[in-house]
Design an enzyme around this catalytic site. Sequence first.
Site, short mmCIF file in Angstrom:
data_model
loop_
_atom_site.label_atom_id
_atom_site.label_comp_id
_atom_site.label_asym_id
_atom_site.label_seq_id
_atom_site.Cartn_x
_atom_site.Cartn_y
_atom_site.Cartn_z
N GLU A 140 0.71 -1.07 -0.12
CA GLU A 140 0.11 0.07 0.02
C GLU A 140 0.83 1.38 -0.10
O GLU A 140 1.51 1.47 1.06
CB GLU A 140 -1.02 -0.01 1.27
CG GLU A 140 -1.85 1.23 1.22
CD GLU A 140 -2.44 1.29 2.60
OE1 GLU A 140 -3.36 2.44 2.39
OE2 GLU A 140 -2.30 0.62 3.35
N GLU A 237 -11.30 2.57 6.70
CA GLU A 237 -10.11 3.07 7.54
C GLU A 237 -10.08 4.57 8.07
O GLU A 237 -9.24 5.20 7.29
CB GLU A 237 -8.88 2.65 6.73
CG GLU A 237 -7.79 2.46 7.90
CD GLU A 237 -6.34 2.25 7.04
OE1 GLU A 237 -5.76 1.24 7.58
OE2 GLU A 237 -6.11 2.60 6.12
#
Length: 260
Positions: A140, A237
């Site tokens: 990521e 998130e």
Amino acid sequence: MPRFAANLAYLFADRPLIERFAAAAAAGFRAVELLFPYDVPPSAVKAALERHGLTQLGVNTPFGREGEAGLAALPGRERDWEAAFKRALDYGVAIGGRSIHCMAGCVAPEQRPAAEAVFIRNLSRAAAQAEAAGITLLIEPLNPRDRPGYFLNRVEHAADIIGKVGSSNLRIQFDFYHAQIFGGDLIRRFEAHLPLIGHVQIAGVPARREPDEGEVNYPEIFTALDRLGYAGFIGCEYRPRGRTEDGLGWARPYGIVPRG
């Protein structure tokens, strides 16, 4: 219709971790993701998932020392990375997880060439182990404002790394929050990299709150994900403005409604 997962490191954080599974299910989520659950026995997590009918997505590899933010790209820390990855893999398998986010770590500018070589070697070995266990690996890009010095910042760099590793078991975790802060042009960049994307995450920009505030038009993004055929979960998130349940109005049109 997009499918959403609760990131239990951020959502329902007013409760102990093991109690967040019940809260997520009660709020209407069908899947969850974790970051660093290692202080909780995997047997307890597995039992909570089964009790509440939840799908477990990913976990992160351990953070390393203070300020490292991962180990996968750190020169000289290869043995520590192997131990950290084994811990994540064993934990993920034990709880029935689907993926592991391999955290690259923070490196000094002069270390970046060496770090890239280490990252590729480490991911190559890890991908083979994960594939045998039925687990997908994710990398990521994180924006440098929130994570200064992090090795991986751009989606384009992540795609290049995946090409060099050459494993079908390695994918991009595309976080629209990070991608907006570092690069923007979200829908076009997502579409360009869709074949390599294994998971998606969201948060409002710039405050990392609910996705109903800030500069990103998430309803348009959700429409685009459907149009483009993205069929995976979208990880929530973000840091709630208050009590998690009170901020879920944005998710009601997408099926996140309290269970009766």
